[in-house]
Design a protein around this motif. Sequence first.
Motif, short mmCIF file in Angstrom:
data_model
loop_
_atom_site.label_atom_id
_atom_site.label_comp_id
_atom_site.label_asym_id
_atom_site.label_seq_id
_atom_site.Cartn_x
_atom_site.Cartn_y
_atom_site.Cartn_z
N LYS A 80 26.56 -1.44 37.39
CA LYS A 80 26.72 -0.98 38.77
C LYS A 80 27.38 -2.07 39.62
O LYS A 80 28.29 -1.79 40.41
CB LYS A 80 25.35 -0.58 39.33
CG LYS A 80 25.45 0.13 40.64
CD LYS A 80 24.21 0.95 40.95
CE LYS A 80 24.37 1.59 42.32
NZ LYS A 80 23.47 1.05 43.32
N GLU A 81 26.92 -3.30 39.43
CA GLU A 81 27.52 -4.41 40.20
C GLU A 81 29.01 -4.55 39.87
O GLU A 81 29.84 -4.72 40.76
CB GLU A 81 26.83 -5.73 39.81
CG GLU A 81 25.74 -6.16 40.76
CD GLU A 81 25.32 -7.59 40.46
OE1 GLU A 81 25.95 -8.54 40.97
OE2 GLU A 81 24.35 -7.74 39.69
N LYS A 105 30.11 2.68 36.66
CA LYS A 105 28.80 3.10 37.18
C LYS A 105 28.16 4.14 36.27
O LYS A 105 26.95 4.15 36.08
CB LYS A 105 28.99 3.68 38.59
CG LYS A 105 27.84 3.34 39.50
CD LYS A 105 28.00 3.74 40.95
CE LYS A 105 29.34 4.29 41.35
NZ LYS A 105 29.60 4.36 42.78
N HIS A 152 23.47 -3.18 30.37
CA HIS A 152 22.51 -3.28 31.49
C HIS A 152 23.02 -2.47 32.68
O HIS A 152 24.08 -2.78 33.26
CB HIS A 152 22.38 -4.76 31.86
CG HIS A 152 21.32 -5.05 32.86
ND1 HIS A 152 21.43 -4.72 34.19
CD2 HIS A 152 20.13 -5.66 32.73
CE1 HIS A 152 20.35 -5.11 34.83
NE2 HIS A 152 19.55 -5.68 33.97
N LYS A 153 22.25 -1.42 33.06
CA LYS A 153 22.70 -0.49 34.12
C LYS A 153 22.99 -1.19 35.44
O LYS A 153 23.97 -0.88 36.13
CB LYS A 153 21.64 0.60 34.34
CG LYS A 153 21.56 1.61 33.22
CD LYS A 153 22.66 2.67 33.35
CE LYS A 153 22.69 3.60 32.16
NZ LYS A 153 24.05 4.06 31.83
N GLY A 154 22.10 -2.13 35.80
CA GLY A 154 22.26 -2.84 37.08
C GLY A 154 23.54 -3.65 37.12
O GLY A 154 24.26 -3.68 38.14
#
Length: 167
Positions: free
Chosen positions: A55-56, A68, A50-52
């Motif tokens: 990133k977190e 990232k 999951h990209k989000g």
Amino acid sequence: MKSLCMQRKSIRKFKEDPVSETMERALLESAMQAPSATNQQPWEFIVIRHKGILKELSSVSKGAWPLKGAPFCIVSLMRETGRKSNMRPQDMGASTENILLEATYQGLGGVWIGVYPEEDRIAKIKSILDIDDKLTPFNMIAIGVPEASENTPITRRFDETRIKRID
Ligand SMILES: Cc1cc2nc3c(=O)[nH]c(=O)nc-3n(C[C@H](O)[C@H](O)[C@H](O)COP(=O)(O)O)c2cc1C
């Protein structure tokens, strides 16, 4: 042909190419094939695409930025086994190195992003991933197909002076 140990290096920049489920499975099989004290196998893993969320997780520490741009990451979790508790971190390290060597074998690359024993990083990851209290995030391993710029020679570190012999 050099051994996997001599081919492995940290890869922090990745192509967009996805990592197949077959490769993912091979990485996790190798992870769980690692040696561990009394064979206690204290590991669990969370696979994140999951990209989000990637990133977190990349903001958990200064060194976590490779997440990232990674297509994929494995978060290693250390659980209580009721056995050789103080040896669990060594077991987890062996398992992580197996993942990195398997990635090299598969033509992938990866980097170990340190978490344990830094309390602030452990707490942030527990909160982002809503992890059970019985599990301690140990590290995060960003994995993917290496970007061309990562194709640099491997530095040899062999140092004879670190070795004493008793014959
Ligand atoms: C416990 C541990 C923590 C590490 N943490 C990070 C990190 O947070 N970010 C990162 O980019 N690399 C991290 N690394 C990778 C090291 O920087 C890398 O292994 C070292 O510089 C040697 O380079 P090589 O892996 O290419 O041989 C970590 C490695 C270990 C073993």
